[in-house]
Design an enzyme around this catalytic site. Structure first.
Site, PDB file in Angstrom:
ATOM      1  CB  SER A 136      -0.876  -0.007   1.254  1.00 49.89           C
ATOM      2  OG  SER A 136      -1.412   1.281   1.515  1.00 49.89           O
ATOM      3  CE1 TYR A 150      -3.697  -2.534   5.138  1.00 51.71           C
ATOM      4  CE2 TYR A 150      -3.071  -0.255   4.743  1.00 51.71           C
ATOM      5  CZ  TYR A 150      -3.445  -1.496   4.265  1.00 51.71           C
ATOM      6  OH  TYR A 150      -3.572  -1.697   2.913  1.00 51.71           O
TER       7      TYR A 150
END
Length: 278
Positions: A136, A150
């Protein structure tokens, strides 16, 4: 394009994984796609002799081995692995429990490592292959309040992909970490994004960012999943693919900001940095 290549895509029942698998099948590739539920795959992907749906728990090494073996039995080889399975976990570092943090690392980091371990012997024997690990932009820039764990999982994906690229190049195998920005998928919906079980309301910045993702960003993401699929396929057909690939104009801008931030910090404190040598 070499449509003789066989692809294995984890997390294929939704999001970027689903868009990729559909595009691969449409272009004539043979592809195995995994999900924790076989039914979820069968609902969204039509039956085809070029598609092998696999129910796979990426946290179970036996399950993963069976999935890899089934792919090889059906198609004879695996040329491209896309480690896409995972989920988002919101919550500040203080409010997330040890269990919540470890479960996110299990899915986003250790699950991918399980798949890599099972695929690598095959690729080493072939002396070819390409492993793409989906991180990401949050794996390159961690300055998102409430996304710390995350982001940490995705930084880990970037780190082990860099190491993997260095380790496997002697076998003719490539490794790429993909940093997507915001794509218009169901990633920001429940089932793909977990909220903290015990939130602390004093974290007003993190709470505001949660609301922004739900009410402003969801449904308005700039990234097109179909074009992302095309980009994955282009990467899979490159003779010399990059180790790092930033996907999306928003991600590109954030990556440039991170590079500039790092350069500024290094230049500002260069003398102190170099003062520690003998």
């Amino acid at each position: 394009m070499d449509t003789n290549k066989v692809w294995l895509v984890t997390g294929a029942s939704k999001g970027l994984g689903l868009a990729l698998v559909k595009q691969l099948i449409a272009q004539g590739y043979r592809v195995a796609g995994t999900s924790r539920s076989l039914g979820s795959l069968e609902k969204v992907i039509e039956k085809s002799d070029r598609f092998l749906p696999l129910e796979m728990d990426i946290l179970n090494e036996t399950d993963v081995r069976k999935g890899v073996e089934a792919t090889v039995k059906a198609f004879g080889k695996i040329d491209v692995l896309v480690n896409n399975a995972g989920y988002g976990q919101l919550g500040t570092l203080e409010e997330l429990s040890d269990k919540e943090a470890r479960e996110n690392f299990d899915a986003n980091v250790f699950g991918s490592l399980n798949v890599i371990r099972q695929v690598m012997p095959l690729m080493r024997t072939q002396k070819s292959g390409h492993i793409m690990n989906v991180a990401s932009i949050g794996g390159l820039l961690g300055a998102f309040p409430g996304w710390g764990v995350y982001c940490a999982t995705k930084f880990a994906v970037a780190g082990f992909t860099e190491a993997l690229a260095a380790e496997v190049s002697e076998f003719g195998i490539a490794a790429t970490v993909v940093y997507p920005g915001y794509f218009r998928t169901n990633f920001l919906e429940s089932g793909s994004l977990n909220l903290p079980q015990n939130s602390i309301q004093e974290y007003t910045t993190a709470r505001a960012l949660e609301v922004k993702h739900k009410e402003e960003i969801a449904g308005n993401q700039p990234g097109n999943p179909e074009l992302a699929a095309e980009a994955f396929i282009a990467l899979g057909n490159m003779q010399n693919p990059p180790v790092h690939f930033v996907m999306g104009s928003d991600a590109f801008g954030l990556a440039e900001a991170k590079i500039n931030m790092l350069r500024t910090d290094m230049a500002t404190h260069e003398a102190l940095s170099k003062s520690t040598d003998y």
